[in-house]
Design an enzyme around this catalytic site. Structure first.
Site, PDB file in Angstrom:
ATOM      1  N   ASP A 129      -7.950  -5.160  13.943  1.00  0.00           N
ATOM      2  CA  ASP A 129      -7.790  -3.741  13.625  1.00  0.00           C
ATOM      3  C   ASP A 129      -7.454  -3.624  12.150  1.00  0.00           C
ATOM      4  O   ASP A 129      -6.309  -3.408  11.757  1.00  0.00           O
ATOM      5  CB  ASP A 129      -6.689  -3.139  14.498  1.00  0.00           C
ATOM      6  CG  ASP A 129      -6.444  -1.671  14.193  1.00  0.00           C
ATOM      7  OD1 ASP A 129      -7.313  -1.047  13.560  1.00  0.00           O
ATOM      8  OD2 ASP A 129      -5.374  -1.159  14.586  1.00  0.00           O
ATOM      9  N   SER A 130      -8.462  -3.770  11.314  1.00  0.00           N
ATOM     10  CA  SER A 130      -8.244  -3.806   9.865  1.00  0.00           C
ATOM     11  C   SER A 130      -8.626  -2.486   9.218  1.00  0.00           C
ATOM     12  O   SER A 130      -9.362  -1.675   9.788  1.00  0.00           O
ATOM     13  CB  SER A 130      -9.083  -4.925   9.242  1.00  0.00           C
ATOM     14  OG  SER A 130     -10.463  -4.633   9.355  1.00  0.00           O
ATOM     15  N   TYR A 140     -10.496   5.507  19.097  1.00  0.00           N
ATOM     16  CA  TYR A 140     -10.562   4.229  18.379  1.00  0.00           C
ATOM     17  C   TYR A 140      -9.757   3.148  19.077  1.00  0.00           C
ATOM     18  O   TYR A 140     -10.270   2.063  19.375  1.00  0.00           O
ATOM     19  CB  TYR A 140     -10.052   4.419  16.953  1.00  0.00           C
ATOM     20  CG  TYR A 140      -9.987   3.129  16.155  1.00  0.00           C
ATOM     21  CD1 TYR A 140     -11.126   2.579  15.583  1.00  0.00           C
ATOM     22  CD2 TYR A 140      -8.782   2.442  15.991  1.00  0.00           C
ATOM     23  CE1 TYR A 140     -11.074   1.389  14.858  1.00  0.00           C
ATOM     24  CE2 TYR A 140      -8.713   1.258  15.274  1.00  0.00           C
ATOM     25  CZ  TYR A 140      -9.861   0.739  14.709  1.00  0.00           C
ATOM     26  OH  TYR A 140      -9.804  -0.440  14.005  1.00  0.00           O
ATOM     27  N   GLN A 177       0.818  -1.210   0.000  1.00  0.00           N
ATOM     28  CA  GLN A 177       0.000   0.000   0.000  1.00  0.00           C
ATOM     29  C   GLN A 177       0.854   1.263   0.000  1.00  0.00           C
ATOM     30  O   GLN A 177       2.051   1.235   0.279  1.00  0.00           O
ATOM     31  CB  GLN A 177      -0.905  -0.006   1.238  1.00  0.00           C
ATOM     32  CG  GLN A 177      -0.166  -0.166   2.544  1.00  0.00           C
ATOM     33  CD  GLN A 177      -1.026  -0.749   3.645  1.00  0.00           C
ATOM     34  OE1 GLN A 177      -2.252  -0.627   3.638  1.00  0.00           O
ATOM     35  NE2 GLN A 177      -0.410  -1.392   4.625  1.00  0.00           N
ATOM     36  N   ASP A 199     -10.376  -0.790   5.592  1.00  0.00           N
ATOM     37  CA  ASP A 199     -11.657  -1.063   4.948  1.00  0.00           C
ATOM     38  C   ASP A 199     -11.568  -2.311   4.065  1.00  0.00           C
ATOM     39  O   ASP A 199     -10.474  -2.711   3.643  1.00  0.00           O
ATOM     40  CB  ASP A 199     -12.079   0.148   4.103  1.00  0.00           C
ATOM     41  CG  ASP A 199     -12.264   1.389   4.962  1.00  0.00           C
ATOM     42  OD1 ASP A 199     -13.003   1.311   5.945  1.00  0.00           O
ATOM     43  OD2 ASP A 199     -11.643   2.419   4.657  1.00  0.00           O
ATOM     44  N   ASP A 229       0.153   0.229  13.436  1.00  0.00           N
ATOM     45  CA  ASP A 229       0.532   1.498  14.044  1.00  0.00           C
ATOM     46  C   ASP A 229       0.873   1.346  15.523  1.00  0.00           C
ATOM     47  O   ASP A 229       1.453   2.245  16.128  1.00  0.00           O
ATOM     48  CB  ASP A 229      -0.572   2.544  13.859  1.00  0.00           C
ATOM     49  CG  ASP A 229      -1.908   2.092  14.416  1.00  0.00           C
ATOM     50  OD1 ASP A 229      -2.031   1.930  15.640  1.00  0.00           O
ATOM     51  OD2 ASP A 229      -2.855   1.909  13.619  1.00  0.00           O
TER      52      ASP A 229
END
Length: 327
Positions: free
Chosen positions: A188-189, A71, A41, A191, A96
């Site tokens: 924790d993905s 979050y 990505q 979209d 992260d």
């Protein structure tokens, strides 16, 4: 500022995403810090004028230092406090480091496995978010592999090795240890496009159930936005209801996420419906409370109270008053 950076024009970054056409969120850029493409990505990090450092993957904001707590704390502490004694935790994604940071606050947790497919995200997080989200990668309880989480679960659950790699190696190690299962799995993905698409499919939830601690295991997955993806949320909940005895949906407010809101698909092997998840079984210690900015026991329960339009659309899951609005 380099105007060739995708999404940046005249000193402002604007999101680009196919899942919310007709709208986009923008942040004023103070300074570009990093921009490269990994194997998986496009990765952008910049210093914003008002929200601190910002991590962007494929043109979509993943976190800002100002509001990431809403979050990270909720996706972590909702499932962990819905379990009486979580000792073994699996994190899917979360490169992260924010979810990992929150998991390590639970002293009862003895083992943390983490599958983050993109090693570059972790590397960049440690370099640019080392004082905010990426603070726990050296925790001795952590085993981190950079591989496909779906492959890991398949091998752990069924011993089916399709591709040799670090995921298969860790799964085989756990099987050799007669691993009793995870008490909590946190997904924790990003979209459901690109490498994260498989993490929204029923087969993935079936695989998660197969590796949970029987009778008590709980999972929590990023559950998109009520204002934009209600049909997707309903379909995932429907699939989960065929897999888990108790399924629920909660949400949190994150200003820099689409429509300022994101939700969580939460399911447990304990019976009791939504109430099995919406009522915390443990509470933060006084020491932990000092480190929290968003989560509390009251917020835990309140996050399952949906607005009327959403409660109506998800009526088939309304096995608890927390899924309906009061008159």
């Amino acid at each position: 500022m380099d105007e060739e950076i995708v999404g940046v024009e005249n000193g402002w970054f604007s999101e680009s995403e196919v899942m919310w056409p007709g709208q986009k969120f923008s942040l004023q850029v103070k300074k570009e810090l990093y921009h490269e493409k990994s194997k998986f990505q496009d990765i952008l990090v910049f210093e914003s004028e008002k929200y601190g450092r910002v991590l962007v993957l494929d043109g979509v904001i993943q976190l800002t230092e100002r509001d990431e707590c809403a979050y990270q704390e909720m996706i972590t502490h909702l499932p962990l406090f819905a379990h009486r004694n979580p000792q073994r935790v699996l994190i899917v994604g979360g490169g992260d480091g924010g979810v990992l940071r929150e998991v390590t606050k639970h002293e009862c947790v003895q083992l943390i496995d983490m599958c983050e497919i993109d090693a570059t995200v972790v590397k960049i997080a440690r370099e640019y978010f080392g004082e905010s989200t990426a603070t726990a990668f050296d925790d001795p309880r952590l085993t981190l592999v950079h591989d496909d989480a779906a492959e890991y679960l398949a091998v752990l659950a069924h011993g089916e090795v399709k591709h040799d790699g670090t995921a298969a190696e860790l799964a085989k190690k756990r099987r050799d240890e007669n691993f009793p299962g995870y008490d909590c799995i946190i997904v924790d993905s990003s979209d459901p496009v690109g490498p994260a698409q498989t993490l929204f499919e029923p087969q993935f939830y079936e695989a998660m159930r197969a590796v949970l601690t029987p009778g008590t295991g709980v999972i929590c997955a990023q559950g998109e936005c009520l204002w934009l993806h209600l049909d997707l949320i309903s379909s995932v909940l429907t699939a989960c209801s065929d897999i888990f005895p108790s399924v629920a949906y909660s949400y949190t407010s994150v200003p820099t996420y689409p429509c300022g809101q994101i939700g969580f698909i939460i399911a447990t092997l304990r019976p009791g419906g939504c109430n099995a998840i919406a009522k915390p079984l443990r509470f933060p210690t006084s020491q932990m409370l000092k480190s929290l900015k968003y989560y509390s026991s009251s917020m835990h329960t309140a996050s399952f109270v949906l607005p009327h339009f959403a409660a109506t659309a998800l009526e088939q899951f309304a096995n608890s008053p927390t899924f309906t609005s009061s008159s």
